[in-house]
Design a protein around this motif. Structure first.
Motif, PDB file in Angstrom:
ATOM      1  N   THR A   4       0.843  -1.186   0.000  1.00  0.00           N
ATOM      2  CA  THR A   4       0.000   0.000   0.000  1.00  0.00           C
ATOM      3  C   THR A   4       0.882   1.242   0.000  1.00  0.00           C
ATOM      4  O   THR A   4       2.023   1.212   0.470  1.00  0.00           O
ATOM      5  CB  THR A   4      -0.932   0.052   1.230  1.00  0.00           C
ATOM      6  N   ALA A   5       0.362   2.306  -0.540  1.00  0.00           N
ATOM      7  CA  ALA A   5       1.057   3.590  -0.554  1.00  0.00           C
ATOM      8  C   ALA A   5       0.007   4.679  -0.510  1.00  0.00           C
ATOM      9  O   ALA A   5      -1.123   4.483  -0.954  1.00  0.00           O
ATOM     10  CB  ALA A   5       1.907   3.718  -1.809  1.00  0.00           C
ATOM     11  N   GLU A   6       0.383   5.833   0.038  1.00  0.00           N
ATOM     12  CA  GLU A   6      -0.549   6.950   0.037  1.00  0.00           C
ATOM     13  C   GLU A   6       0.222   8.256  -0.016  1.00  0.00           C
ATOM     14  O   GLU A   6       1.394   8.318   0.359  1.00  0.00           O
ATOM     15  CB  GLU A   6      -1.500   6.913   1.223  1.00  0.00           C
ATOM     16  N   ASP A 124       3.339  -0.117  -5.091  1.00  0.00           N
ATOM     17  CA  ASP A 124       4.613   0.072  -4.404  1.00  0.00           C
ATOM     18  C   ASP A 124       5.006   1.546  -4.444  1.00  0.00           C
ATOM     19  O   ASP A 124       4.346   2.367  -5.092  1.00  0.00           O
ATOM     20  CB  ASP A 124       5.696  -0.826  -5.000  1.00  0.00           C
ATOM     21  N   ALA A 125       6.065   1.893  -3.761  1.00  0.00           N
ATOM     22  CA  ALA A 125       6.473   3.301  -3.644  1.00  0.00           C
ATOM     23  C   ALA A 125       6.787   3.911  -5.005  1.00  0.00           C
ATOM     24  O   ALA A 125       6.438   5.068  -5.270  1.00  0.00           O
ATOM     25  CB  ALA A 125       7.673   3.417  -2.713  1.00  0.00           C
ATOM     26  N   ALA A 126       7.419   3.162  -5.897  1.00  0.00           N
ATOM     27  CA  ALA A 126       7.762   3.697  -7.220  1.00  0.00           C
ATOM     28  C   ALA A 126       6.501   4.013  -8.026  1.00  0.00           C
ATOM     29  O   ALA A 126       6.413   5.066  -8.667  1.00  0.00           O
ATOM     30  CB  ALA A 126       8.653   2.712  -7.982  1.00  0.00           C
ATOM     31  N   HIS A 127       5.522   3.111  -7.989  1.00  0.00           N
ATOM     32  CA  HIS A 127       4.268   3.360  -8.712  1.00  0.00           C
ATOM     33  C   HIS A 127       3.539   4.554  -8.107  1.00  0.00           C
ATOM     34  O   HIS A 127       2.970   5.375  -8.835  1.00  0.00           O
ATOM     35  CB  HIS A 127       3.360   2.121  -8.685  1.00  0.00           C
ATOM     36  N   ALA A 128       3.551   4.673  -6.802  1.00  0.00           N
ATOM     37  CA  ALA A 128       2.893   5.806  -6.142  1.00  0.00           C
ATOM     38  C   ALA A 128       3.540   7.118  -6.558  1.00  0.00           C
ATOM     39  O   ALA A 128       2.846   8.106  -6.809  1.00  0.00           O
ATOM     40  CB  ALA A 128       2.935   5.642  -4.629  1.00  0.00           C
ATOM     41  N   GLU A 129       4.852   7.154  -6.661  1.00  0.00           N
ATOM     42  CA  GLU A 129       5.539   8.384  -7.079  1.00  0.00           C
ATOM     43  C   GLU A 129       5.186   8.738  -8.522  1.00  0.00           C
ATOM     44  O   GLU A 129       5.001   9.906  -8.856  1.00  0.00           O
ATOM     45  CB  GLU A 129       7.053   8.256  -6.917  1.00  0.00           C
ATOM     46  N   GLN A 130       5.082   7.741  -9.401  1.00  0.00           N
ATOM     47  CA  GLN A 130       4.669   7.983 -10.786  1.00  0.00           C
ATOM     48  C   GLN A 130       3.247   8.519 -10.838  1.00  0.00           C
ATOM     49  O   GLN A 130       2.948   9.449 -11.581  1.00  0.00           O
ATOM     50  CB  GLN A 130       4.768   6.705 -11.623  1.00  0.00           C
ATOM     51  N   ALA A 131       2.358   7.925 -10.053  1.00  0.00           N
ATOM     52  CA  ALA A 131       0.968   8.380 -10.023  1.00  0.00           C
ATOM     53  C   ALA A 131       0.886   9.802  -9.495  1.00  0.00           C
ATOM     54  O   ALA A 131       0.173  10.648 -10.059  1.00  0.00           O
ATOM     55  CB  ALA A 131       0.116   7.440  -9.162  1.00  0.00           C
ATOM     56  N   ALA A 133       3.192  12.145  -9.616  1.00  0.00           N
ATOM     57  CA  ALA A 133       3.712  13.039 -10.653  1.00  0.00           C
ATOM     58  C   ALA A 133       2.676  13.252 -11.751  1.00  0.00           C
ATOM     59  O   ALA A 133       2.516  14.366 -12.268  1.00  0.00           O
ATOM     60  CB  ALA A 133       5.009  12.477 -11.235  1.00  0.00           C
ATOM     61  N   GLY A 134       1.946  12.194 -12.102  1.00  0.00           N
ATOM     62  CA  GLY A 134       0.885  12.323 -13.100  1.00  0.00           C
ATOM     63  C   GLY A 134      -0.213  13.258 -12.636  1.00  0.00           C
ATOM     64  O   GLY A 134      -0.655  14.142 -13.381  1.00  0.00           O
ATOM     65  N   TRP A 135      -0.669  13.085 -11.405  1.00  0.00           N
ATOM     66  CA  TRP A 135      -1.724  13.958 -10.876  1.00  0.00           C
ATOM     67  C   TRP A 135      -1.251  15.409 -10.816  1.00  0.00           C
ATOM     68  O   TRP A 135      -2.028  16.330 -11.096  1.00  0.00           O
ATOM     69  CB  TRP A 135      -2.177  13.493  -9.498  1.00  0.00           C
ATOM     70  N   ILE A 136       0.006  15.625 -10.457  1.00  0.00           N
ATOM     71  CA  ILE A 136       0.527  16.999 -10.411  1.00  0.00           C
ATOM     72  C   ILE A 136       0.413  17.645 -11.791  1.00  0.00           C
ATOM     73  O   ILE A 136       0.005  18.803 -11.915  1.00  0.00           O
ATOM     74  CB  ILE A 136       1.966  17.018  -9.856  1.00  0.00           C
TER      75      ILE A 136
END
Length: 149
Positions: A4-6, A124-131, A133-136
């Motif tokens: 999980t990531a948030e 995972d943390a890498a996918h959360a960071e990509q998501a 960045a996309g939302w930004i």
């Protein structure tokens, strides 16, 4: 056990809370900002059934006929200050990532603070960071859309 990531993103827009809410809930407006800059979101490929249990879906179109569809279900609707919706199905995500988004809009004397909180499963943390960045990037476009209104 699934990962999980948030994360949370906060923005202040020079627009009323009602205007920001409309940009999230009216297909014609949503299509103008939702998605990465390199892709279009045709209005006819946006469905926003804004009610608890209603679905949302947006198909993004890129070069060469490439398309990707994002979707989920609205869990809570409290116009014009709160939306809770899923991306994918966090209750039954299978092997893919899924999440719950809580969007809170607060009036700041004619401006609006938008707090976007996303909690993901199978993320995972890498996918959360990509998501994130996309939302930004999406929210940069949302700000531009609100300025044009």
């Amino acid at each position: 056990m699934s990962q999980t990531a948030e994360y949370e993103i906060t923005r202040v827009f020079d627009a009323s809370r009602q205007d920001v809410y409309a940009a999230w809930t009216e297909p014609a407006r949503f299509a103008q900002w939702f998605g990465p800059r390199a892709m279009a979101t045709p209005e006819e490929k946006v469905v926003l059934d804004v009610r608890p249990g209603g679905t949302w879906q947006a198909t993004l179109a890129g070069d060469g006929g490439f398309e990707v569809t994002l979707n989920g279900v609205y869990r809570e609707i409290h116009a014009p200050h709160r939306l809770v919706f899923t991306t994918g199905d966090p209750d039954n995500p299978g092997d893919g990532p899924a999440s719950v988004v809580t969007l809170t809009l607060t009036d700041l004397d004619g401006k609006t603070e938008m707090r976007f909180h996303q909690f993901g499963v199978n993320t995972d943390a890498a996918h959360a960071e990509q998501a994130k960045a996309g939302w930004i990037e999406f929210f940069d476009q949302l700000g531009e859309h609100l300025t044009r209104q």
